[in-house]
Design a protein around this motif. Structure first.
Motif, mmCIF file in Angstrom:
data_model
loop_
_atom_site.group_PDB
_atom_site.id
_atom_site.type_symbol
_atom_site.label_atom_id
_atom_site.label_comp_id
_atom_site.label_asym_id
_atom_site.label_seq_id
_atom_site.Cartn_x
_atom_site.Cartn_y
_atom_site.Cartn_z
ATOM 1 N N TRP A 44 32.373 59.222 -36.506
ATOM 2 C CA TRP A 44 33.247 59.220 -35.506
ATOM 3 C C TRP A 44 34.199 58.325 -36.164
ATOM 4 N N MET A 45 33.706 57.020 -36.715
ATOM 5 C CA MET A 45 34.569 56.121 -37.013
ATOM 6 C C MET A 45 35.345 56.349 -37.985
ATOM 7 N N LYS A 46 35.100 57.477 -39.889
ATOM 8 C CA LYS A 46 35.536 57.852 -40.500
ATOM 9 C C LYS A 46 36.816 58.675 -39.945
ATOM 10 N N PHE A 47 36.010 59.720 -38.870
ATOM 11 C CA PHE A 47 37.807 60.552 -37.697
ATOM 12 C C PHE A 47 38.945 59.660 -37.790
ATOM 13 N N ARG A 48 38.009 58.108 -36.944
ATOM 14 C CA ARG A 48 39.054 57.856 -36.642
ATOM 15 C C ARG A 48 40.008 56.521 -37.548
ATOM 16 N N GLN A 49 38.801 56.554 -38.532
ATOM 17 C CA GLN A 49 39.338 56.430 -39.634
ATOM 18 C C GLN A 49 41.139 56.432 -40.781
ATOM 19 N N LEU A 50 40.606 57.320 -40.597
ATOM 20 C CA LEU A 50 41.338 59.144 -40.943
ATOM 21 C C LEU A 50 42.129 59.009 -40.108
ATOM 22 N N LEU A 51 42.255 59.316 -39.004
ATOM 23 C CA LEU A 51 43.713 59.728 -37.851
ATOM 24 C C LEU A 51 43.971 58.189 -37.781
ATOM 25 N N PHE A 52 43.837 56.667 -38.177
ATOM 26 C CA PHE A 52 44.630 55.434 -38.337
ATOM 27 C C PHE A 52 45.245 55.250 -38.756
#
Length: 88
Positions: A44-52
């Motif tokens: 989840w954190m990696k997804f958010r990092q890639l998104l932002f």
């Protein structure tokens, strides 16, 4: 965007989930909880990092670095924002 080390997030999540205080977490249960929750949290954190992080108006700030060297991180943020800082 504030991001944290996923290992710290997993540990904090387990403390919240079981309402443990800092001194009463049973080590075996804490370890089992972290092992079961870590992958979900890290993904989840990696997804958010890639998104932002690809967004031009988003600045990434690491919580752990902000805690350890706040002056340096605030100066970095001020430079990005074009703000002149006067620090004591």
């Amino acid at each position: 965007h504030m991001f944290r080390d996923p290992r710290d997030v997993a540990i904090a999540s387990c403390y919240r989930k079981y309402a443990w205080s800092l001194n009463d977490a049973p080590i075996a249960k804490l370890e089992a909880c972290v092992r079961s929750d870590y992958l979900r949290i890290a993904l989840w954190m990696k997804f958010r990092q890639l998104l932002f992080l690809g967004h031009p108006r988003v600045v990434a700030i690491c919580y752990e670095r902000l805690r350890h060297t706040p002056a340096r991180e605030i100066k970095k943020l001020a430079t990005i924002l074009g703000v002149v800082l006067t620090m004591p």
